[in-house]
Design an enzyme around this catalytic site. Structure first.
Site, PDB file in Angstrom:
ATOM      1  N   ARG A   1       5.495 -71.951  -7.638  1.00 17.14           N
ATOM      2  CA  ARG A   1       6.199 -72.292  -8.876  1.00 17.14           C
ATOM      3  C   ARG A   1       5.644 -73.604  -9.429  1.00 17.14           C
ATOM      4  O   ARG A   1       4.903 -74.299  -8.749  1.00 17.14           O
ATOM      5  CB  ARG A   1       7.696 -72.422  -8.625  1.00 17.14           C
TER       6      ARG A   1
ATOM      7  N   GLU B   1      13.645 -79.935 -11.999  1.00 14.04           N
ATOM      8  CA  GLU B   1      12.965 -80.948 -11.185  1.00 14.04           C
ATOM      9  C   GLU B   1      11.550 -81.209 -11.709  1.00 14.04           C
ATOM     10  O   GLU B   1      10.555 -81.040 -10.989  1.00 14.04           O
ATOM     11  CB  GLU B   1      12.935 -80.530  -9.713  1.00 14.04           C
TER      12      GLU B   1
ATOM     13  N   GLU C   1      22.219 -80.491  -7.569  1.00  9.34           N
ATOM     14  CA  GLU C   1      21.909 -79.693  -6.382  1.00  9.34           C
ATOM     15  C   GLU C   1      22.097 -80.541  -5.137  1.00  9.34           C
ATOM     16  O   GLU C   1      21.705 -81.713  -5.116  1.00  9.34           O
ATOM     17  CB  GLU C   1      20.430 -79.279  -6.359  1.00  9.34           C
TER      18      GLU C   1
ATOM     19  N   TRP D   1      12.706 -76.406   4.085  1.00  7.65           N
ATOM     20  CA  TRP D   1      11.397 -77.009   3.855  1.00  7.65           C
ATOM     21  C   TRP D   1      11.133 -78.239   4.717  1.00  7.65           C
ATOM     22  O   TRP D   1      10.152 -78.942   4.500  1.00  7.65           O
ATOM     23  CB  TRP D   1      11.221 -77.337   2.373  1.00  7.65           C
TER      24      TRP D   1
ATOM     25  N   GLU E   1      12.771 -69.043  -0.266  1.00  5.68           N
ATOM     26  CA  GLU E   1      13.939 -69.854   0.088  1.00  5.68           C
ATOM     27  C   GLU E   1      15.045 -69.033   0.741  1.00  5.68           C
ATOM     28  O   GLU E   1      16.209 -69.414   0.719  1.00  5.68           O
ATOM     29  CB  GLU E   1      14.427 -70.603  -1.158  1.00  5.68           C
TER      30      GLU E   1
HETATM   31  C1  GLA Z   1      14.890 -78.026  -5.265  1.00  7.04           C
HETATM   32  C2  GLA Z   1      14.815 -76.966  -6.357  1.00  7.04           C
HETATM   33  C3  GLA Z   1      15.571 -75.727  -6.032  1.00  7.04           C
HETATM   34  C4  GLA Z   1      15.365 -75.367  -4.592  1.00  7.04           C
HETATM   35  C5  GLA Z   1      15.793 -76.519  -3.725  1.00  7.04           C
HETATM   36  C6  GLA Z   1      15.705 -76.213  -2.258  1.00  7.04           C
HETATM   37  O1  GLA Z   1      15.938 -78.873  -5.393  1.00  7.04           O
HETATM   38  O2  GLA Z   1      15.251 -77.448  -7.601  1.00  7.04           O
HETATM   39  O3  GLA Z   1      15.087 -74.715  -6.878  1.00  7.04           O
HETATM   40  O4  GLA Z   1      14.002 -75.119  -4.397  1.00  7.04           O
HETATM   41  O5  GLA Z   1      14.940 -77.573  -3.974  1.00  7.04           O
HETATM   42  O6  GLA Z   1      16.100 -77.304  -1.475  1.00  7.04           O
END
Ligand code: GLA
Ligand code: GLA
Length: 681
Positions: free
Chosen positions: A123, A162, A319, A327, A367
């Protein structure tokens, strides 16, 4: 702003509170068959969810080909959510370009410093400066904003996702072109650029703008100011993208507030969020904990800094995780109590929203082992029961929504420019960790029961009695003046090793370190003397230094030596100093004392500044206290930092969350949080 977001889809019944804490998650219904959506909304209501972030990674679904659009499924989800009173923070869906776009236009793919093109397949594989990407992204934003402008579920826009998580530093030809434009705007003439970059060194003098490149993989250390400007440029390039999306949204939906999710976290330093905050209508942050002895303090630091970036106003936790992420090298589930405590610690620092990645744990994709509100096990699970219980707790906290932070007496300054500059290569040591030094000061203050605000350099420091500026490496003349004036006018400034060393061009302030603060500190270092790995040096106050020492002397009679080196090459020389400046002072710590050493030193710096713990002795270090205020009320959050029950005597007020007071004392459960409402004084 945030607390009223939710009044739109579901006004408070019978004049009840329209202010609520937002609760929800990223919602990815496009990963699931239609029948699951009905269970989703049913469980959302059971959990108290009132907002979801929708369509973050749905570009390929919404626009399956350049001239084909598929909004039907999204219309249906929006309607379904609205029918259940759930608001939508709708993504602009531009985070991950679809395969048709990268196939037709591989020139949007980012390029690394060593010239490798990053392939699609994960991504965020787009160049922030690609005009082709920008055109396609803005077309999508326009289509979404036009279609959903008046949808009653829409409460906010979530720009991209992000920004810069994977693509902040792109070294492509697009980046080179945009970097040159950025440099022309900054320096206007090549002479000024050559001067700023110190290109007399190593035969780097430029005679034409076209010769300038991003700091691509080179034979040795690339020019430090070029590197620094590339960091500034890269942050600005993403900010430009943010603004481009935002401008469309503001034009088409002026009534809908706009945000984007920051990542205020130790490993993420590419984006200067202090500089981005004014571009959006409210600040949002994502945060994931890293296991270790300072995990909770780091969460608190991040939330506190997010509040600082937001100017003390409420912000949105966009989030975090209900349990394990996927990860880290080893992904630990959260222990009992952590989910709620972590959530409420964000609220304690000004979050008016508690959201997770993600609503339902994915069955497929990268994920699938990342926790969610509804785990693989389904609703019959401890995670979901805990999630639903937290929804109830947040309802109790509705009165807190909209309140602002009550400034503390002490502050820690956190500065992206110094973070970038202090950790560049070709320095006295490669071991310096800017974020860790700031976090150690923060932990030490928490250990002593002292509340401190984490703030940016743009903040008005005069409101604080004590300002700690750890490793404030890059100090332009104007900042040097502000800090000097602060200490001369009664403020108590404390700084550390490798602070005040360079100006905004990364040129050393000459005449002895730390050039920018030498006079106010009343000291002069002739030479840096970093320590080898694994070695340490004792100080005569019983603390121990690592990482760094200075060849330091006192230059002013008003400078007091608080501690000296007790061994090694610097034995007998000052290690910690403090210069009285009328009613204020300026202190300097020339080595890394770490959390324990700072906990020992700090009382000697706090006392002259008149900074005291607001907590009774029994609770200091064991609970963290924060204060939010609004409408004649003061909300005191007490967050347990231990795994044992803590009793806090002598605090009166209405208990909003947590166990009721025992006679004459409050009880904060292990890993628990107690929230008291008190009348504002
Ligand atoms: C980031 C992304 C999410 C997901 C989380 C996983 O914060 O914005 O899409 O990938 O990490 O921890
Ligand atoms: C080599 C080079 C010098 C200098 C030093 C640094 O000797 O010839 O120009 O870079 O390394 O130690």
């Amino acid at each position: 702003m945030i607390s009223t977001l939710l009044s739109q889809p579901q006004p408070g019944p019978d004049g009840g509170p329209t202010h609520r804490i937002a609760y929800g998650a990223d919602y990815n219904p496009d990963q699931w068959p239609r029948e699951v959506w009905d269970e989703d909304v049913r469980l959302m209501l059971e959990a108290g969810v009132n907002i979801v972030s929708l369509a973050i990674f749905s570009w390929a679904r919404i626009q399956p080909a350049e001239d084909r659009w598929d909004f039907g499924w999204l219309d249906e989800v929006m309607d379904l959510l609205h029918a259940h009173g759930i608001g939508v923070d709708l993504a602009t869906a531009t985070a991950s370009p679809p395969p048709w776009l990268t196939t037709a236009h591989p020139e949007i793919l980012p390029v690394t410093a060593s010239g490798e093109t990053l392939s699609p397949g994960a991504r965020q594989h787009w160049r922030p400066t690609s005009p082709v990407f920008r055109t396609h992204a803005l077309r999508l934003v326009t289509a979404l904003a036009t279609r959903y402008a008046d949808h009653p579920a829409l409460v906010a826009w979530h720009i991209s996702n992000e920004l810069g998580c994977h693509n902040v530093h792109d070294y492509s030809d697009d980046a080179a072109r945009a970097f040159r434009d950025w440099l022309r705007a900054r320096y206007e003439t090549l002479d000024r650029l050559n001067e700023a970059w110190g290109t007399a060194f190593w035969s780097q003098r430029y005679s034409d703008w076209q010769q300038i490149l991003p700091p691509r993989l080179a034979a040795s250390h690339p020019n430090p100011t070029q590197q620094l400007d590339f960091k500034r440029f890269s942050s600005d390039a993403l900010k430009e993208h943010l603004r481009a999306e935002r401008d469309i949204l503001r034009r088409l939906t002026p009534h809908v507030p706009v945000t984007t999710n920051f990542m205020v976290m130790p490993g993420i330093k590419g984006m200067n969020y202090a500089d981005w905050a004014d571009e959006i209508d409210f600040v949002s942050n994502d945060h994931y904990t890293h296991p270790g002895p300072q995990a909770q303090d780091e969460l608190s630091f991040s939330a506190n800094l997010t509040s600082g970036i937001s100017g003390g106003r409420p912000w949105f936790l966009m989030e975090h995780s209900t349990s394990a992420v996927n990860w880290q090298p080893v992904n630990l589930p959260k222990e009992t109590g952590e989910l709620a405590r972590d959530s409420l610690l964000h609220v304690a620092h000004g979050a008016d929203a508690v959201c997770f990645f993600q609503w339902r744990q994915s069955a497929a994709g990268a994920e699938k082992y990342h926790s969610a509100m509804v785990p693989h096990a389904g609703a019959d699970s401890d995670v979901f029961r805990t999630v639903a219980a937290l929804g109830g707790t947040l309802r109790e906290l509705a009165p807190v929504a909209g309140s602002v932070r009550e400034p503390a007496q002490a502050a820690i300054v956190f500065d992206w420019e110094s973070w970038w500059a202090s950790e560049q290569d070709s320095h006295p040591t490669s071991r310096l960790n800017y974020h860790q030094e700031a976090l150690d000061w923060y932990s030490a203050l928490l250990d002593l029961g002292i509340r401190a605000d984490v703030v940016t350099t743009a903040t008005d420091l005069d409101r604080y009695r004590l300002v700690v500026a750890p490793v404030l490496h890059m100090i332009p003349a104007t900042l040097a003046k502000r800090l000097t004036r602060y200490a001369e006018n009664g403020g108590h400034l404390v700084t550390t090793y490798f602070s005040g060393i360079v100006d905004e061009n990364d040129h050393v302030w000459l005449g002895g370190y730390p050039g920018a603060l030498r006079d106010i500190l009343g000291i002069r270092a002739q030479e840096f003397a970093p320590l080898p790995d694994g070695s340490s040096v004792p100080l005569d106050d019983g603390t121990t230094g690592t990482l760094w020492t200075d060849h330091l002397a006192v230059t002013d009679p008003a400078t007091e030596v608080l501690a000296r080196y007790a061994a090694g090459e610097q034995a007998g020389r000052p290690a910690v100093t403090r210069r009285a400046t009328g009613t204020g002072s300026a202190g300097y710590v020339s080595t890394r004392l770490g959390r324990d050493g700072l906990t020992r030193l700090l009382p000697r710096l706090l006392a002259p500044a008149g900074v005291e713990s607001e907590l009774p002795k029994e609770a200091r270090g064991r609970v963290e206290a924060t204060v939010r205020t609004a409408d004649g009320s003061r909300y005191l959050f007490l967050v347990n930092r231990t795994d044992e029950q803590v009793t806090v005597p002598g605090l009166a007020g209405e208990v909003l969350v947590g166990e009721a007071a025992a006679p004459g004392a409050l009880v904060v459960a292990p890993r628990g949080v107690t929230v008291l409402r008190q009348p504002a004084v």
